[in-house]
Write an enzyme that holds these catalytic residues in place. Structure first.
Site, PDB file in Angstrom:
ATOM      1  CB  CYS A 139      -0.679   0.056   1.189  1.00 38.49           C
ATOM      2  SG  CYS A 139      -1.664  -1.431   0.941  1.00 38.49           S
TER       3      CYS A 139
ATOM      4  CG  HIS B 116      -3.579   3.392   1.947  1.00 38.53           C
ATOM      5  ND1 HIS B 116      -3.164   2.718   0.404  1.00 38.53           N
ATOM      6  CD2 HIS B 116      -3.355   2.337   2.573  1.00 38.53           C
ATOM      7  CE1 HIS B 116      -3.846   1.546   0.304  1.00 38.53           C
ATOM      8  NE2 HIS B 116      -4.079   0.868   2.119  1.00 38.53           N
TER       9      HIS B 116
ATOM     10  CG  ASN C  22      -6.726  -1.126   0.458  1.00 43.73           C
ATOM     11  OD1 ASN C  22      -5.838  -0.486  -0.569  1.00 43.73           O
ATOM     12  ND2 ASN C  22      -5.902  -1.192   1.950  1.00 43.73           N
TER      13      ASN C  22
END
Ligand code: UT7
Length: 332
Positions: A116, A256, A286
């Protein structure tokens, strides 16, 4: 010679059509919309459907759109860095496939796997080539087809992830704009909490690993949550402090998109109000390396030249970091 900095001169994103809603997930696993929304802030995610459709498909769309939008001749691109944990194949690099398909024949290209935080790692790397004065047009793309490694029988992970890609063009300037500072970190002991058990050199694929569902992302959510909240907030505060910035100086936090609660905690620690936080987790979930460029893409029309942006991420590895960037473009 004046100091060179890397500025973002274009941004583009791509998400596939198919919407996987919380409602549909309710038919796959024991979950419900209320739980997912209150614990994560996610309502739906986009999924890339179809045979032979790898992460490169997402990356190609994002990069093609970027080159068209910025009027860039693909032959002028000198480097493409693709951040991904879901490459089309272990090798060759997905960046090579993207470069070929967009016609960037003069470019060298490679992948970065920092989960990520991949986009932040790739962005800082790209910026270094610009700052060194060796390269003038670099594409950084974050792309992940998370649906290819998500176990749709595991309710603790399948609600979180989606597919998407976002790409930026980096070019040099001598103005005090662009990527000003970056703090990037890693702690390999985090592997225990977030990893894929099989399919790598330590445990190659066998009938048994497939039967045991070991080719999917495994996460101990609560442990990762605790690390993420602390580290994403700490590193964001650190990059602000060492550049003499307070919450009032920040135009946008670009976090993020893993969990709305992690984003809120980071903004809170930075003294940044919710109106200055980019958020699209509700619609995309995500998307790993794609979350930050997808946010920039969607908020582009609200960004002004000179705006102070803090980009922050935390992810598998563990990896985490924050980048301080001064936006270089006025809205079109
Ligand atoms: O981007 C990469 C980095 N990753 C992250 O940043 C993710 C970090 N972690 C998280 O975002 C959160 O930990 C999750 C969203 C994954 C989980 O939220 P949580 O508040 O940590 O929940 P939990 O895992 O502690 O589970 C609480 C309860 C459990 O039931 P019991 O034991 O209390 O009876 C779970 O079994 O919720 C249950 N549960 C669910 N219930 C309905 C877990 N998943 C689900 C679900 N639907 N999908």
């Amino acid at each position: 010679m004046d100091k060179l900095r890397a500025i973002v001169t274009g941004i583009h994103g791509y998400v596939p059509e198919y919407r996987l809603t919380n409602k549909e997930l309710e038919s796959l696993v024991d979950t419900n919309d209320e739980w997912i929304m209150s614990r994560t802030g996610i309502k739906e995610r986009r999924i890339l459907k179809g045979e032979n459709q790898g992460t490169s498909v997402l990356g190609i769309e994002a990069v093609k759109g970027l080159l068209e939008k910025t009027g860039t001749d693909p032959m002028d691109v000198e480097l493409i860095i693709c951040a991904t944990v879901t490459p089309d194949m272990p090798f060759p690099a997905t960046a090579n496939i993207i470069a070929d398909k967009v016609g960037a024949k003069n470019s060298f290209s490679f992948d970065i796997g920092a989960a990520c935080s991949g986009f932040l790692y790739a962005l800082q790397l790209g910026a270094q080539f610009i700052q060194a004065g060796t390269h003038k047009k670099i594409v950084v793309v974050g792309a992940d087809k998370m649906s290819s490694i998500v176990d749709y029988q595991d309710r603790t992970t399948c609600i979180l992830f989606g597919d998407g890609a976002g790409a930026v063009l980096l070019e040099p300037t001598t103005e005090n704009l662009g990527i000003i500072d970056a703090i990037l970190k890693a702690d390999g002991s985090g592997e225990n909490f977030l990893h894929m058990k099989a399919g790598g050199s330590r445990k190659p694929a066998t009938l048994e690993t497939v039967a045991n569902r070991e080719h999917f992302a495994y996460q101990e959510g609560t442990s990762v949550f605790k690390f993420a909240v602390t580290n994403m907030a700490d590193v964001s505060a650190e990059v602000m402090e060492r550049n003499g910035l307070t919450g009032d100086d920040i135009a946008w936090l670009v976090p993020h998109q893993a969990n709305k609660r992690i984003i809120d905690a980071t903004a809170n620690r930075m003294g940044v109000g919710p109106e200055k936080v980019m958020m699209n987790i509700e619609r995309y979930g995500n998307t790993t390396a794609a979350t930050i460029p997808l946010c920039l893409w969607e908020y582009e029309s609200q960004l002004k030249k000179g705006d102070n942006l803090i980009l922050a991420a935390f992810g598998g590895g563990f990896t985490w970091g924050a980048i301080y960037m001064k936006w270089a473009l006025d809205p079109k």
